[in-house]
Design an enzyme around this catalytic site. Structure first.
Site: not given
Ligand code: KIV
Length: 270
Positions: A51-52, A90, A119, A121, A188
């Site tokens: 989600d970056s 994510d 993924k 968090e 992280e």
């Molecule tokens: O969103 C993302 O790219 C991430 C990485 C920083 C692991 O969660």
């Protein structure tokens, strides 16, 4: 000899990732579209549709406004390019607040994309959510330590594992996610010693980002490592390529040639 032979077109499986712990470092990178996924495919074991993308592609200040529709669109594109690397997506902020919501949204990801895992968090407090997914045949990559989706509630991006009490908390988080059935964990923004303690405490692979070299693998955001994202550069990012510089130089040459009439020339005409 590598457990995963790069570039042979066979899809990396979750069991391959599990087998790599303690044997061979796992390489993971983000991708947001088919073009780059195809370039990275086979050269890394795992591709993360992070989600970056809400920051580097959407231009937002943090990841929190990423949506399910956005993540699904980008994951479909990445899966069109990635035929060999395992694809993880994510789950965006707010899409897994309850077990029911997590299951509905993760099911949608499995039905509408070819991603192999999601993924999430969070540590101990998300154990029940991860369990609800894994018990319903959805593979989960955990994410502990500095968690970008917590940036507003935590008041910033804070490095974790600075004292023994926090190292113990991280280890407890990792164990909870392992118990819940996560196949691996992203760790992280954690002091190296803490990340190593986490890696040693669990039997599933840990993938570090800003967590030193005591983890079982590494992940980086592609637009950071290739020098395209210029808003800020975290200390842990190693820049392997000066992307923004080369783009600007290429663009300048194009501009100069169009202005001077040198492009298009004979070789680039019908
Ligand atoms: O969103 C993302 O790219 C991430 C990485 C920083 C692991 O969660």
């Amino acid at each position: 000899m590598s457990i995963h032979t790069p570039n042979i077109g066979k899809k990396v499986s979750l069991s391959t990732i599990a087998k790599m712990k303690g044997i061979e470092p796992i390489v993971m990178v983000t991708a947001y579209d088919a073009l780059f996924a195809k370039l990275f495919d086979g050269g890394v074991e795992m591709i993360l549709v992070g989600d970056s993308l809400n920051m580097s592609f959407m231009g937002k200040a943090d990841t929190l406004s990423a949506t399910m529709d956005q993540m699904i669109y980008h994951t479909q594109a990445v899966c069109n390019g990635a035929k060999s690397s395992l694809v993880v997506v994510d789950m965006p902020f707010g899409s897994y607040a309850t077990q029911e919501q997590a299951l509905t949204n993760a099911t949608r990801i499995y039905q509408q994309t070819d991603a192999q895992a999601v993924k999430i968090e969070g540590g101990k407090e998300r154990e029940h959510i991860v369990k609800a997914l894994t018990q319903n045949s959805i593979a989960v990559l955990g994410h502990i330590g500095l968690m970008p989706q917590f940036v507003r509630s935590e008041g910033g991006y804070k490095v974790r594992g600075k004292d023994q009490a926090d190292i113990n908390r991280l280890v407890e988080d990792a164990k909870a996610l392992e118990r819940a059935g996560a196949f691996a964990l992203v760790v992280e923004g954690v002091k190296s010693q803490a990340a190593q303690a986490v890696a040693e405490a669990v039997s599933i692979p840990t993938i570090g980002i800003g967590a030193g070299n005591g983890t079982d693998g590494q992940v980086l955001v592609w637009s950071d490592m290739f020098g395209f994202f210029e808003a800020f550069k975290p200390k842990f990012v190693k820049q392997y390529f000066e992307g923004a510089k080369y783009i600007r130089e290429g663009l300048q040459s194009y501009r100069d040639e169009v202005k001077s009439g040198a492009f298009p020339d004979e070789a680039h005409n019908y």
